[in-house]
Design an enzyme around this catalytic site. Structure first.
Site, PDB file in Angstrom:
ATOM      1  N   ARG A  23      11.505   9.865 -15.434  1.00 16.05           N
ATOM      2  CA  ARG A  23      11.084  10.071 -14.045  1.00 16.05           C
ATOM      3  C   ARG A  23      11.769  11.332 -13.526  1.00 16.05           C
ATOM      4  O   ARG A  23      12.985  11.366 -13.383  1.00 16.05           O
ATOM      5  CB  ARG A  23      11.486   8.850 -13.205  1.00 16.05           C
ATOM      6  CG  ARG A  23      11.082   8.873 -11.747  1.00 16.05           C
ATOM      7  CD  ARG A  23      11.408   7.523 -11.118  1.00 16.05           C
ATOM      8  NE  ARG A  23      11.052   7.444  -9.707  1.00 16.05           N
ATOM      9  CZ  ARG A  23      11.921   7.498  -8.701  1.00 16.05           C
ATOM     10  NH1 ARG A  23      13.221   7.632  -8.964  1.00 16.05           N
ATOM     11  NH2 ARG A  23      11.518   7.421  -7.455  1.00 16.05           N
ATOM     12  N   SER A  92       2.579   0.965 -10.277  1.00 16.25           N
ATOM     13  CA  SER A  92       3.488   0.449  -9.261  1.00 16.25           C
ATOM     14  C   SER A  92       2.703  -0.197  -8.127  1.00 16.25           C
ATOM     15  O   SER A  92       1.698   0.358  -7.661  1.00 16.25           O
ATOM     16  CB  SER A  92       4.358   1.573  -8.690  1.00 16.25           C
ATOM     17  OG  SER A  92       5.334   1.982  -9.622  1.00 16.25           O
ATOM     18  N   LYS A 124      14.963   4.806  -4.966  1.00 16.64           N
ATOM     19  CA  LYS A 124      13.543   4.772  -4.606  1.00 16.64           C
ATOM     20  C   LYS A 124      13.422   4.781  -3.090  1.00 16.64           C
ATOM     21  O   LYS A 124      13.028   3.801  -2.451  1.00 16.64           O
ATOM     22  CB  LYS A 124      12.853   3.544  -5.212  1.00 16.64           C
ATOM     23  CG  LYS A 124      12.665   3.637  -6.710  1.00 16.64           C
ATOM     24  CD  LYS A 124      11.787   2.548  -7.268  1.00 16.64           C
ATOM     25  CE  LYS A 124      10.342   2.667  -6.876  1.00 16.64           C
ATOM     26  NZ  LYS A 124       9.673   3.865  -7.419  1.00 16.64           N
TER      27      LYS A 124
END
Length: 205
Positions: A23, A92, A124
């Site tokens: 990521r 997600s 996040k």
């Protein structure tokens, strides 16, 4: 964390991590591709798959085993068309409505859902308010009545709450800080992997 990413990944895999997701929110495309290729080479001997977050182009460029999409990324159908039927593709979901939209997708489109976040986390900051354990259990019931796709829990998960997350319906755990910020990533990974094996033995996963 002060350690090279490749070192952390190698130690995490030695501890039992079974999938690695790359990521990168700030790297340029060339840097992302180079990093992805380096991780692919590192993971090849172990057979651990590499999943690329958000960037289908990077996943295709390096031949990664799959990709993971957020709600604002490329549509699932288009991503599946580009990646082909054999790639892993995760999605997600931050709300029950998004989960139900995923459940309406045709078979073969999505391999698993990433429920995000279970608990609030600094890694996040763009995610929703959090599912919590009650929301996770509700999501599990929805999916059990439908596609039965696996649920991977994301956000604020560590050794202190991993077992309860698994008992409430997650089949997998996606963690960042619990491994990357641990004094010993291999030991931290082993502890989480042992929790997962124990809960599977009890039939809660």
């Amino acid at each position: 964390m002060g350690r090279p990413l490749a070192e952390v990944v190698a130690r995490a895999v030695a501890g039992g991590v079974s999938v690695v997701q790359l990521r990168e929110k700030h790297a340029g495309t060339r840097e992302f591709v180079e990093l992805g290729r380096a991780l692919l080479a590192l993971l090849a001997p172990s057979g651990v798959p590499l999943i690329i977050n958000d960037r289908i182009d990077v996943a295709l460029a390096i031949g990664a085993q799959g990709a993971h999409l957020g709600q604002g990324d490329m549509p699932v159908a288009e991503a599946r068309r580009l990646l082909g039927p054999d790639a892993l593709l995760g999605l997600s979901v931050e709300t029950l409505d998004q989960l139900r939209e995923g459940e309406a997708l045709p078979p073969g489109m999505v391999d698993y859902y990433g429920l995000s976040p279970i608990f609030l986390t600094s890694t996040k900051t763009d995610a929703g308010p959090g599912w919590g354990l009650v929301g996770l259990a509700q999501a599990r019931a929805e999916v059990d009545a439908g596609t039965q796709r696996p649920l991977v829990a994301i956000g604020g998960i560590g050794p202190g709450n991993a077992a309860s997350v698994l008992r409430c319906g997650a089949q997998g755990l996606a963690v960042v800080s619990a491994i990357c910020s641990a004094p010993d990533p291999e030991t931290a990974s082993r502890e989480l992997a042992e929790t997962l094996r124990r809960e599977r033995g009890r039939g809660s996963v």
